[in-house]
Design a protein around this motif. Structure first.
Motif, PDB file in Angstrom:
ATOM      1  N   ALA A  89      87.351  -8.011  50.647  1.00 55.62           N
ATOM      2  CA  ALA A  89      86.440  -6.902  50.955  1.00 55.62           C
ATOM      3  C   ALA A  89      85.098  -7.435  51.447  1.00 55.62           C
ATOM      4  O   ALA A  89      84.529  -6.897  52.406  1.00 55.62           O
ATOM      5  CB  ALA A  89      86.244  -6.020  49.723  1.00 55.62           C
ATOM      6  N   ARG A 147      93.524   1.545  48.466  1.00 58.24           N
ATOM      7  CA  ARG A 147      92.095   1.719  48.181  1.00 58.24           C
ATOM      8  C   ARG A 147      91.263   0.758  49.034  1.00 58.24           C
ATOM      9  O   ARG A 147      90.242   1.147  49.607  1.00 58.24           O
ATOM     10  CB  ARG A 147      91.820   1.505  46.694  1.00 58.24           C
ATOM     11  N   SER A 150      91.340   2.005  52.606  1.00 52.92           N
ATOM     12  CA  SER A 150      90.602   3.267  52.677  1.00 52.92           C
ATOM     13  C   SER A 150      89.103   3.029  52.660  1.00 52.92           C
ATOM     14  O   SER A 150      88.356   3.645  53.429  1.00 52.92           O
ATOM     15  CB  SER A 150      90.990   4.180  51.519  1.00 52.92           C
ATOM     16  N   ASP A 151      88.662   2.136  51.787  1.00 53.83           N
ATOM     17  CA  ASP A 151      87.233   1.821  51.718  1.00 53.83           C
ATOM     18  C   ASP A 151      86.739   1.240  53.039  1.00 53.83           C
ATOM     19  O   ASP A 151      85.668   1.597  53.529  1.00 53.83           O
ATOM     20  CB  ASP A 151      86.947   0.826  50.592  1.00 53.83           C
ATOM     21  N   LEU A 154      86.652   4.060  55.657  1.00 52.18           N
ATOM     22  CA  LEU A 154      85.564   4.986  55.351  1.00 52.18           C
ATOM     23  C   LEU A 154      84.223   4.375  55.758  1.00 52.18           C
ATOM     24  O   LEU A 154      83.387   5.044  56.382  1.00 52.18           O
ATOM     25  CB  LEU A 154      85.557   5.328  53.865  1.00 52.18           C
ATOM     26  N   ALA A 155      84.035   3.120  55.438  1.00 52.14           N
ATOM     27  CA  ALA A 155      82.785   2.456  55.807  1.00 52.14           C
ATOM     28  C   ALA A 155      82.622   2.409  57.320  1.00 52.14           C
ATOM     29  O   ALA A 155      81.522   2.599  57.846  1.00 52.14           O
ATOM     30  CB  ALA A 155      82.749   1.043  55.231  1.00 52.14           C
ATOM     31  N   ALA A 165      76.089   5.961  52.908  1.00 51.68           N
ATOM     32  CA  ALA A 165      77.252   5.478  52.161  1.00 51.68           C
ATOM     33  C   ALA A 165      77.522   6.331  50.934  1.00 51.68           C
ATOM     34  O   ALA A 165      78.662   6.544  50.574  1.00 51.68           O
ATOM     35  CB  ALA A 165      77.060   4.020  51.770  1.00 51.68           C
ATOM     36  N   LEU A 169      80.458   4.482  45.787  1.00 49.32           N
ATOM     37  CA  LEU A 169      81.360   3.714  46.636  1.00 49.32           C
ATOM     38  C   LEU A 169      81.261   2.237  46.280  1.00 49.32           C
ATOM     39  O   LEU A 169      80.217   1.767  45.832  1.00 49.32           O
ATOM     40  CB  LEU A 169      81.009   3.897  48.118  1.00 49.32           C
ATOM     41  N   PRO A 170      82.329   1.495  46.489  1.00 51.20           N
ATOM     42  CA  PRO A 170      82.271   0.055  46.213  1.00 51.20           C
ATOM     43  C   PRO A 170      81.171  -0.612  47.033  1.00 51.20           C
ATOM     44  O   PRO A 170      80.896  -0.206  48.162  1.00 51.20           O
ATOM     45  CB  PRO A 170      83.646  -0.448  46.646  1.00 51.20           C
ATOM     46  N   THR A 173      81.910  -1.587  50.553  1.00 52.56           N
ATOM     47  CA  THR A 173      81.899  -0.494  51.516  1.00 52.56           C
ATOM     48  C   THR A 173      80.491  -0.274  52.043  1.00 52.56           C
ATOM     49  O   THR A 173      80.286  -0.094  53.239  1.00 52.56           O
ATOM     50  CB  THR A 173      82.430   0.799  50.867  1.00 52.56           C
ATOM     51  N   GLU A 174      79.508  -0.305  51.158  1.00 59.08           N
ATOM     52  CA  GLU A 174      78.117  -0.157  51.590  1.00 59.08           C
ATOM     53  C   GLU A 174      77.702  -1.310  52.497  1.00 59.08           C
ATOM     54  O   GLU A 174      77.066  -1.101  53.524  1.00 59.08           O
ATOM     55  CB  GLU A 174      77.197  -0.100  50.370  1.00 59.08           C
ATOM     56  N   TRP A 176      79.638  -3.202  54.320  1.00 58.85           N
ATOM     57  CA  TRP A 176      80.370  -3.081  55.579  1.00 58.85           C
ATOM     58  C   TRP A 176      79.667  -2.089  56.493  1.00 58.85           C
ATOM     59  O   TRP A 176      79.448  -2.349  57.665  1.00 58.85           O
ATOM     60  CB  TRP A 176      81.802  -2.631  55.292  1.00 58.85           C
TER      61      TRP A 176
END
Length: 186
Positions: A89, A147, A150-151, A154-155, A165, A169-170, A173-174, A176
């Motif tokens: 990630a 997941r 998806s993250d 979404l990012a 963000a 959220l993980p 993700t932020e 990214w």
């Protein structure tokens, strides 16, 4: 004087150039002339390497997925479970800054897949393979792989639209989304 390049070497240069050009202008906004110029060959020679612009786009899309898989494999580096997913990630989160062509080309691939069955078929096969690669590298169940992907998607959407963000959220993700938004042009 530099040695002459083989057709295979020029083909590789053409794929890399196509990735950059298609990532910037998309399929419709990119000409084979632009790619040929970047490679340093004539447009007729480009058509000896690839029979059509579409064939070149498919090769660039396929290579994009290869490169993403390579990034994830390197990031996992033998880790398993949640540690592997976290490392992948973070690596995916750095793509917009370190390899901006990859996330940008991914978006262009999705866009053209709407109307092109061959691109859609390539994307379907490569997403299935990407799913397996992430699962194999991490050893995590399908729910965790879903997941993870998806993250990342979404990012991507949040960054493209400039949407915040949001809480919960993980962190990857932020990161990214921030990296894509702040990525250099080109």
């Amino acid at each position: 004087m530099s040695p002459r390049m083989s057709a295979a070497e020029r083909r590789e240069l053409a794929v890399r150039a196509a990735m950059a050009e298609f990532a910037h202008g998309g399929y419709d906004g990119t000409s084979t002339w632009m790619i040929a110029r970047r490679v340093g060959v004539s447009q007729p020679y480009m058509f000896r390497l690839f029979p059509s612009k579409r064939a070149l786009f498919l090769a660039a899309a396929d290579r994009c997925f290869d490169d993403v898989e390579d990034v994830l494999r390197a990031a996992a580096g033998g880790r398993r479970g949640g540690d592997a997913l976290a490392a992948m990630a973070e690596a995916w989160a750095r793509l917009p800054r370190e390899r901006p062509v990859l996330p940008r080309l991914q978006l262009k691939i999705y866009a053209i897949a709407i109307r092109d069955e061959d691109v859609r078929g390539l994307g379907r096969a490569r997403w299935a393979r990407l799913w397996r690669v992430i699962g194999d590298l991490s050893g995590e169940p399908a729910e965790e792989v879903a997941r993870f992907l998806s993250d990342a998607l979404l990012a991507n959407v949040q960054a493209v639209f400039g949407a915040p963000a949001g809480p919960g959220l993980p962190r990857a993700t932020e990161v990214w989304a921030e990296n894509l938004r702040d990525a250099p042009d080109g």
